[in-house]
Design an enzyme around this catalytic site. Structure first.
Site, PDB file in Angstrom:
ATOM      1  N   LYS A 155      41.474  46.320  33.445  1.00 37.48           N
ATOM      2  CA  LYS A 155      41.494  44.818  33.365  1.00 37.48           C
ATOM      3  C   LYS A 155      42.810  44.016  32.723  1.00 37.48           C
ATOM      4  CE  LYS A 155      38.614  41.638  34.638  1.00 37.48           C
ATOM      5  NZ  LYS A 155      37.431  41.928  35.804  1.00 37.48           N
TER       6      LYS A 155
ATOM      7  N   ASP B 248      40.190  37.280  39.196  1.00 38.57           N
ATOM      8  CA  ASP B 248      38.976  37.271  38.263  1.00 38.57           C
ATOM      9  C   ASP B 248      39.097  35.651  38.013  1.00 38.57           C
ATOM     10  OD1 ASP B 248      36.986  39.188  36.712  1.00 38.57           O
ATOM     11  OD2 ASP B 248      37.549  37.430  35.292  1.00 38.57           O
TER      12      ASP B 248
END
Ligand code: NDP
Ligand code: 2IT
Length: 444
Positions: free
Chosen positions: A126, A166
Site C-alpha cells: 500500500k 484508493d
C-alpha cells in the site's frame, strides 16, 4: 502468554504511535489463535508471526511540487511493500491529508490476507501521500502526481510492485502517474491498475469493488435463505466503492435510502437517484449536500450519524473506523441484519464484536472488498497477454471470485467450529495460503 499475544505486545512496543496498525494486527492475531495453537512449536521456530507483522520494506520520500500561485509545496510520499510471498506487491495508493505510516501499514497488512483470499498470485502493499486533492486544479494534481512518480518509479514495476487507486486516487490520478512512469522508465507495462480503457485498463475495474461487495452480500444472504429483494440499505461514502455498491444492490432489488461524505449525509426515502450522485461526485467533484438541493423529498444532515437511518443492510464504504460502538448499537436496535464492509476496517473492534454478538451477519473488508484488487489482478493478466476481455468476461470472473472467497471464508469458520464468524474465517483462510508460501520459501 500465548504466541499471538506475545507478538501483539511486541508490535505495540516496536511500532509506537501507530494505533491503526496495532488494531489491524490485533484483529488478525486474535483470529489466528486457534490455528497457531494447533502447531505452535513449528510457527515459533520459524518466527512466522514476527515475520508476518514486519513489512519487507517501507520507502518514504519527499514530494515537492509547485502550486498554481507559484508556491513550492512539500508532501510526504510512501510505499509499504509488506509481503511478497505469493506474488508482486499489490495494493492501492491513497491521497488524503490523514495519510501517515500507521494508516499505510494497516492497509498494507490487511492487503496481504485480502490478496491471498482472491486466489490470484499477488502479494500485499500500500502507498500514498498526505496530499489533499480536494480543491486542487487539474494542473496541480498533475504536478503532484508527476513528482510522486518521479521517486516511486525506482521501486515499482509490473513484476515487482503494482499500485492502483484508493481514497483520493481515481482515473485522473492513475493517468498522470502512468504517463510519468512511462516517460521516465520508457516501459509500456502493467505497472499500475485502474488505467483508462484507451491505454491498458480493464473493463469493470471501476465498478469491481462495489459490485464485489454486493456479490458477497448476496452469497451471505443466499446461505441464510434470504435475498436483497425489498430490503432497505444504507451505503456510507459516495466515492468509487459506494457508488458501484449502490448500483449493484439496487439492481438486486434493494432500496438505498442514505449515503454520505465527510461533511454529512443525505436521506432519500424514495431511494437514492444514483445518476444525480454520479454527476455530483464523478463529474463535478462536488459535495453530497448538493443532492438535497437537486432531489425533491430528500434531506441533508450536516455531520456524523448516518447510522441513525433504519436499515436491513449497512454497507460502510468510506474509511477506517467510521462505525463505532455507539453507531453499532443504534443499527442493531433498528433491526439491521447484515453489515458488509466495502471500506478497509471501517468498523472499530468494539463495534465489530457488538454486532456479531447481536445477530448481525458481518463480513470484514478484507473478504468483502477484495473484488477490486482481484479485478486489478485480472487487469495485470490482460496486460501480460496484451489483449483485453469483454465486460461480461471480467464481470463473470469477478462474480465467481467473490463466490469462491465466500466459500473459503465460510469453510474456514466451520472447520474451526465458528460457523458464521466471517472475521475468523477470512483471517484464517487468508493466512493459510500466505504461511504455506512463506514456509516453502525459507527464512527470507
Ligand atoms: P474515494 O476517494 O472514491 O471515496 C471515498 C469516500 O469516503 C468519499 O465519499 C469520502 O468523502 C469518504 N471519506 C473519506 N475519508 C473520510 C473520512 N475521514 N470521514 C468520512 N468520510 C470519508 O475512495 P474509494 O471509494 O476508492 O475508497 C473507499 C474505501 O474503500 C476506502 O476505505 C478504501 O481503502 C476502500 N477500498 C477501495 C477500493 C477501490 O478499488 N477503490 C478497493 C478496496 C477497498 P469526502 O469526499 O468528503 O472525503
Ligand atoms: O484496498 C484495496 O484493495 C484497493 N484499494 C485496491 C487495490 C488494487 O490494487 O486494486
Amino acid at each position: 502468554m500465548s504466541y499471538t499475544e506475545e507478538v501483539y505486545e511486541r508490535v505495540v512496543a516496536q511500532n509506537p504511535g501507530e494505533p491503526e496498525f496495532h488494531q489491524a494486527v490485533k484483529e488478525v492475531l486474535d483470529s489466528l489463535e486457534v490455528v497457531i495453537e494447533r502447531n505452535e512449536e513449528e510457527y515459533r521456530e520459524l518466527s512466522i508471526l514476527e515475520r508476518l507483522v514486519e513489512p519487507e520494506r517501507i520507502i518514504s520520500f519527499r514530494v515537492p511540487w509547485v502550486d498554481d500561485k507559484g508556491v513550492v509545496q512539500v508532501n510526504k510520499g510512501y510505499r509499504v511493500q509488506f509481503n511478497s510471498a505469493i506474488g508482486p506487491y499489490k495494493g492501492g495508493l491513497r491521497f488524503h491529508p490523514s495519510v501517515n505510516q500507521s494508516i499505510l501499514k494497516f492497509l498494507g497488512f490487511e492487503q496481504i490476507f485480502k490478496n491471498s483470499l482472491t486466489g490470484l498470485p499477488i502479494g500485499g502493499g500500500k502507498g500514498g501521500s498526505n496530499f489533499d486533492p480536494k480543491g486542487k486544479s487539474d494542473r496541480e494534481v498533475m504536478a503532484f502526481c508527476q513528482s510522486f512518480m518521479t521517486e516511486l518509479c525506482k521501486y515499482i514495476g509490473a513484476d515487482t510492485d503494482v499500485p492502483a487507486g484508493d481514497i483520493g486516487v481515481g482515473a485522473r490520478e492513475i493517468g498522470y502517474l502512468y504517463g510519468q512512469y512511462k516517460r521516465i522508465r520508457n516501459l509500456s507495462e502493467g505497472v499500475l491498475t485502474g488505467k483508462g480503457l484507451s491505454y491498458g485498463g480493464s473493463l469493470i475495474r471501476t465498478q469491481a469493488t462495489g459490485y464485489g461487495v454486493v456479490y458477497m452480500l448476496d452469497e451471505i444472504m443466499k446461505a441464510h435463505g434470504d435475498s436483497c429483494e425489498g430490503k432497505t440499505a444504507v451505503v456510507t461514502g459516495s466515492g468509487n466503492v459506494a457508488i458501484y455498491a449502490v448500483e449493484k444492490i439496487t439492481q438486486l432489488g434493494a432500496k438505498v435510502v442514505a449515503m454520505n461524505d465527510s461533511n454529512g449525509y443525505i436521506y432519500d426515502p424514495n431511494g437514492i437517484n444514483l445518476d444525480v450522485v454520479k454527476d455530483i461526485k464523478e463529474v463535478k467533484r462536488g459535495r453530497i449536500k448538493e443532492y438535497a438541493q437537486r432531489v425533491e423529498g430528500s434531506v441533508y444532515t450536516e455531520g456524523l450519524g448516518i447510522w441513525n437511518i433504519k436499515c436491513d443492510i449497512y454497507l460502510p464504504c468510506a474509511t477506517q473506523n467510521e462505525l463505532d460502538l455507539e453507531g453499532a448499537r443504534i443499527l442493531v436496535a433498528n433491526g439491521c441484519k447484515y453489515i458488509v464492509e466495502g471500506a478497509n476496517m471501517p468498523t472499530t473492534l468494539d463495534a465489530t464484536n457488538y454486532v456479531m454478538n447481536n445477530g448481525v451477519l458481518f463480513m470484514p473488508g478484507k473478504a468483502a472488498n477484495a473484488g477490486g484488487v482481484a479485478t486489478s489482478a485480472l487487469e495485470m493478466a490482460q496486460n501480460s497477454m496484451r489483449l483485453s476481455w469483454s465486460a461480461e468476461e471480467v464481470d463473470t470472473r469477478l462474480h465467481s471470485i467473490m463466490k469462491d472467497i465466500f466459500a473459503k471464508v465460510d469453510d474456514a469458520a466451520k472447520r474451526y467450529d465458528m460457523e458464521d464468524n466471517y472475521v475468523v474465517g477470512a483471517n484464517i483462510a487468508g493466512f493459510e495460503k500466505v504461511v504455506d508460501a512463506m514456509k516453502a520459501q525459507g527464512i527470507v
